[in-house]
Write a protein that holds these residues in place. Structure first.
Motif, PDB file in Angstrom:
ATOM      1  N   ASP A  29      31.892  67.871  46.071  1.00  0.00           N
ATOM      2  CA  ASP A  29      33.131  67.129  45.832  1.00  0.00           C
ATOM      3  C   ASP A  29      33.080  65.750  46.461  1.00  0.00           C
ATOM      4  O   ASP A  29      33.513  64.761  45.856  1.00  0.00           O
ATOM      5  N   LEU A  30      32.571  65.670  47.671  1.00  0.00           N
ATOM      6  CA  LEU A  30      32.479  64.397  48.366  1.00  0.00           C
ATOM      7  C   LEU A  30      31.581  63.422  47.602  1.00  0.00           C
ATOM      8  O   LEU A  30      31.942  62.261  47.388  1.00  0.00           O
ATOM      9  N   MET A  31      30.440  63.914  47.150  1.00  0.00           N
ATOM     10  CA  MET A  31      29.509  63.054  46.415  1.00  0.00           C
ATOM     11  C   MET A  31      30.088  62.635  45.070  1.00  0.00           C
ATOM     12  O   MET A  31      30.006  61.465  44.690  1.00  0.00           O
ATOM     13  N   SER A  32      30.703  63.576  44.339  1.00  0.00           N
ATOM     14  CA  SER A  32      31.260  63.218  43.030  1.00  0.00           C
ATOM     15  C   SER A  32      32.480  62.307  43.200  1.00  0.00           C
ATOM     16  O   SER A  32      32.718  61.431  42.364  1.00  0.00           O
ATOM     17  N   GLY A  33      33.246  62.496  44.270  1.00  0.00           N
ATOM     18  CA  GLY A  33      34.385  61.615  44.527  1.00  0.00           C
ATOM     19  C   GLY A  33      33.946  60.188  44.769  1.00  0.00           C
ATOM     20  O   GLY A  33      34.522  59.245  44.214  1.00  0.00           O
ATOM     21  N   ALA A  34      32.930  60.004  45.585  1.00  0.00           N
ATOM     22  CA  ALA A  34      32.409  58.658  45.851  1.00  0.00           C
ATOM     23  C   ALA A  34      31.884  58.031  44.561  1.00  0.00           C
ATOM     24  O   ALA A  34      32.131  56.843  44.297  1.00  0.00           O
ATOM     25  N   LYS A  35      31.218  58.821  43.754  1.00  0.00           N
ATOM     26  CA  LYS A  35      30.669  58.314  42.490  1.00  0.00           C
ATOM     27  C   LYS A  35      31.795  57.883  41.545  1.00  0.00           C
ATOM     28  O   LYS A  35      31.733  56.809  40.935  1.00  0.00           O
ATOM     29  N   ARG A  36      32.825  58.690  41.428  1.00  0.00           N
ATOM     30  CA  ARG A  36      33.949  58.340  40.546  1.00  0.00           C
ATOM     31  C   ARG A  36      34.650  57.073  41.014  1.00  0.00           C
ATOM     32  O   ARG A  36      35.017  56.214  40.209  1.00  0.00           O
ATOM     33  N   MET A  37      34.852  56.962  42.308  1.00  0.00           N
ATOM     34  CA  MET A  37      35.526  55.774  42.830  1.00  0.00           C
ATOM     35  C   MET A  37      34.693  54.524  42.572  1.00  0.00           C
ATOM     36  O   MET A  37      35.228  53.498  42.149  1.00  0.00           O
ATOM     37  N   THR A  38      33.384  54.598  42.815  1.00  0.00           N
ATOM     38  CA  THR A  38      32.555  53.413  42.599  1.00  0.00           C
ATOM     39  C   THR A  38      32.454  53.072  41.122  1.00  0.00           C
ATOM     40  O   THR A  38      32.440  51.891  40.764  1.00  0.00           O
TER      41      THR A  38
ATOM     42  N   GLY B 101      38.699  60.606  41.901  1.00  0.00           N
ATOM     43  CA  GLY B 101      37.613  60.471  42.868  1.00  0.00           C
ATOM     44  C   GLY B 101      38.104  60.535  44.293  1.00  0.00           C
ATOM     45  O   GLY B 101      37.491  61.179  45.149  1.00  0.00           O
ATOM     46  N   LEU B 102      39.243  59.897  44.553  1.00  0.00           N
ATOM     47  CA  LEU B 102      39.816  59.916  45.894  1.00  0.00           C
ATOM     48  C   LEU B 102      40.188  61.347  46.289  1.00  0.00           C
ATOM     49  O   LEU B 102      39.951  61.761  47.424  1.00  0.00           O
ATOM     50  N   ALA B 103      40.747  62.093  45.356  1.00  0.00           N
ATOM     51  CA  ALA B 103      41.101  63.501  45.626  1.00  0.00           C
ATOM     52  C   ALA B 103      39.860  64.292  45.996  1.00  0.00           C
ATOM     53  O   ALA B 103      39.866  65.074  46.963  1.00  0.00           O
ATOM     54  N   ALA B 104      38.780  64.107  45.262  1.00  0.00           N
ATOM     55  CA  ALA B 104      37.536  64.831  45.555  1.00  0.00           C
ATOM     56  C   ALA B 104      36.928  64.366  46.873  1.00  0.00           C
ATOM     57  O   ALA B 104      36.418  65.171  47.654  1.00  0.00           O
ATOM     58  N   PHE B 105      37.005  63.073  47.140  1.00  0.00           N
ATOM     59  CA  PHE B 105      36.429  62.497  48.354  1.00  0.00           C
ATOM     60  C   PHE B 105      37.195  62.916  49.601  1.00  0.00           C
ATOM     61  O   PHE B 105      36.633  63.002  50.688  1.00  0.00           O
ATOM     62  N   THR B 106      38.468  63.202  49.438  1.00  0.00           N
ATOM     63  CA  THR B 106      39.302  63.609  50.576  1.00  0.00           C
ATOM     64  C   THR B 106      38.934  64.991  51.027  1.00  0.00           C
ATOM     65  O   THR B 106      38.893  65.299  52.168  1.00  0.00           O
TER      66      THR B 106
END
Length: 192
Positions: free
Chosen positions: A52-61, A187-192
């Protein structure tokens, strides 16, 4: 707890708190569009084992690369209002009471227990911040402060017994409510 890990987590909480606190300023969007920021963000989570953390960062970028800062700023402003200010069809309330009770009501019984943690830490919410102490941004700032102060015991207590009791449900709601065409808040939700 490893001091380098504590510093990294503290910076992450500070960053997340900024993103949840209010509409994201155009200056921050511009800074997050810089390649060195995006590379650092993705590099920091690569290989961490948290999908989730990796996919969140990817979505945000990916979102940050999708247009000029002025355009993204307008889109994120509207999305913030729709999601967090109850202006859209599927609002998400970034308050512990609302998430834990399932009702869009704040300042419920859990707030009194929350304030005990603030007292134990010897802090209070900044009066300039006009939102409630049960707002996710304020709780993230408390976690950051506890890590900065190396108060491992209170950090772990708060993280396990407060934060983890409602933030995953909040993130699930945010993921479901965030507009599909804007991957930033998903992405922020996944990164959180």
């Amino acid at each position: 707890m490893d001091s380098e890990l504590m510093k990294t987590r503290a910076k992450r909480y500070q960053f997340l708190s900024t993103l949840y606190r209010d509409e994201i300023p155009i200056e921050l969007i511009t800074a997050m569009q810089r390649p060195e920021f995006q590379e650092g963000l993705n590099e920091a989570v690569t290989g961490c084992g948290f999908i989730d953390l990796m996919s969140g960062a990817k979505r945000m970028t990916e979102f940050l690369q999708s247009g000029p800062p002025e355009e993204l700023y307008q889109q994120l402003r509207f999305d913030y209002a729709d999601l967090f200010l109850n202006a859209g069809p599927n609002p998400v309330f970034p308050y512990e009471s609302a998430i834990r009770s399932g009702e869009p009501v704040v300042m419920q019984e859990s707030v009194f227990d929350l304030r005990k943690y603030f007292r134990k830490a010897g802090v209070h919410k900044n009066p300039d911040y006009k939102d409630l102490e049960e707002h996710i941004a304020v709780q993230m700032e408390l976690l950051r402060y506890l890590l900065d102060q190396r108060n491992d015991e209170l950090y772990l207590d708060f993280f396990k017994n407060r934060y983890c009791k409602w933030v995953p449900a909040f993130c699930d709601q945010l993921m479901a409510s965030a507009p599909a065409e804007n991957s930033f808040y998903q992405g922020l939700a996944a990164f959180t």
